[in-house]
Write an enzyme that holds these catalytic residues in place. Structure first.
Site, PDB file in Angstrom:
ATOM      1  N   HIS A  95       0.850  -1.193   0.000  1.00 43.00           N
ATOM      2  CA  HIS A  95       0.000   0.000   0.000  1.00 43.00           C
ATOM      3  C   HIS A  95       0.884   1.242   0.000  1.00 43.00           C
ATOM      4  O   HIS A  95       1.956   1.263   0.604  1.00 43.00           O
ATOM      5  CB  HIS A  95      -0.922  -0.005   1.218  1.00 43.00           C
ATOM      6  CG  HIS A  95      -2.024   1.002   1.136  1.00 43.00           C
ATOM      7  ND1 HIS A  95      -1.826   2.342   1.413  1.00 43.00           N
ATOM      8  CD2 HIS A  95      -3.334   0.878   0.794  1.00 43.00           C
ATOM      9  CE1 HIS A  95      -2.969   2.990   1.257  1.00 43.00           C
ATOM     10  NE2 HIS A  95      -3.893   2.126   0.872  1.00 43.00           N
ATOM     11  N   GLU A 163      -4.213   2.028  -7.246  1.00 41.33           N
ATOM     12  CA  GLU A 163      -4.567   3.160  -6.399  1.00 41.33           C
ATOM     13  C   GLU A 163      -3.640   4.330  -6.706  1.00 41.33           C
ATOM     14  O   GLU A 163      -2.541   4.416  -6.145  1.00 41.33           O
ATOM     15  CB  GLU A 163      -4.424   2.801  -4.914  1.00 41.33           C
ATOM     16  CG  GLU A 163      -5.509   1.924  -4.343  1.00 41.33           C
ATOM     17  CD  GLU A 163      -5.480   1.942  -2.822  1.00 41.33           C
ATOM     18  OE1 GLU A 163      -6.496   2.283  -2.219  1.00 41.33           O
ATOM     19  OE2 GLU A 163      -4.423   1.634  -2.249  1.00 41.33           O
TER      20      GLU A 163
END
Length: 249
Positions: A95, A163
């Protein structure tokens, strides 16, 4: 094909709040198929929540150790084999918050992905470009470089989460054409590594300011689902997203 919905709680909710929230989701959405929901909860909660809700939801770790050993003198680490012993089937890897705050590089992320695969855990691998790469038109090269370090995983069960860093936690979101362009590029790169006789099991989800207002449009961009952050922490918005996703399946 059923869409994937991953709810990333990050560092939110006490354990009692987490239980209450999942109970509310279950009671208010009894007419929907919630078994496809994946909740990425704080690792500390995995055991307790699985005991209470394992028949209703899937759960994901938010991180996993890069250490290849199943145990050893590594203070604070949680190995992939430990997660597997809890029957955790998913783990978020790479992430952008961990890349930025904890300086995780391509080698670290590749080790974590390999540890997941070796323990039959599906890695949810996050990739995304900074705003500078988007502005100077080098974002496809940037993303391709991130993918190159995990190319060994493309013949396995893996979820790629696109993302864009500049979209996370903001009101900015790529256009549907922008998302579709990246999805197409990811598929093209995967196909270079997947033999013709092996089925492509890689799924692609979009994350970054996903909300009840844009979920319908996002799901038309060629993705297999979504990775939701703050919108999944509010019951009303998450319920709307679940209903929209299942209405399109």
């Amino acid at each position: 094909m059923e869409s994937i919905v991953v709810s990333n709680w990050k560092m939110h909710f006490s354990f009692s709040e987490a239980c209450n929230y999942l109970n509310l989701i279950t009671s208010l959405n009894s007419n929907l198929n919630l078994a496809k929901m994946i909740f990425a909860v704080p690792n500390l909660y995995l055991s307790g929540l699985k005991l209470k809700f394992n028949d209703t939801y899937h759960f994901s770790a938010q991180d996993v150790s890069m250490i290849t050993e199943s145990s050893g003198p590594y203070t604070g680490e949680i190995s992939a084999s430990m997660l597997k012993n809890l029957n955790v089937n998913y783990a978020i890897v790479g992430h952008s918050e961990r890349r930025l705050l904890f300086y995780e590089d391509a080698n670290t992320i590749a080790l974590k992905v390999r540890n997941c695969i070796n323990n039959a855990i599906v890695p949810i691998v996050c990739i995304g470009e900074p705003i500078e790469a988007r502005k100077n038109k080098t974002y496809l090269q940037y993303l391709a470089q991130q993918l190159s370090s995990i190319s060994f995983s493309f013949t396995k069960n893996v979820i790629i989460a696109y993302e864009p860093i500049w979209s996370i936690g903001s009101d900015m979101i790529p256009t549907i054409d922008d998302i579709y362009e990246v999805v197409t590029m990811i598929r093209e790169i995967q196909n270079r590594y997947i033999p013709h006789n092996i089925e492509n099991s890689v799924k692609i989800v979009y994350g970054g300011s996903v909300s009840a207002n844009n979920i319908h449009q996002i799901l038309t961009a060629g993705v297999d689902g979504v990775l939701i952050g703050k919108a999944s922490l509010k019951l009303e918005s998450l319920t709307t997203i679940i209903k929209t996703v299942q209405g399109l399946d």
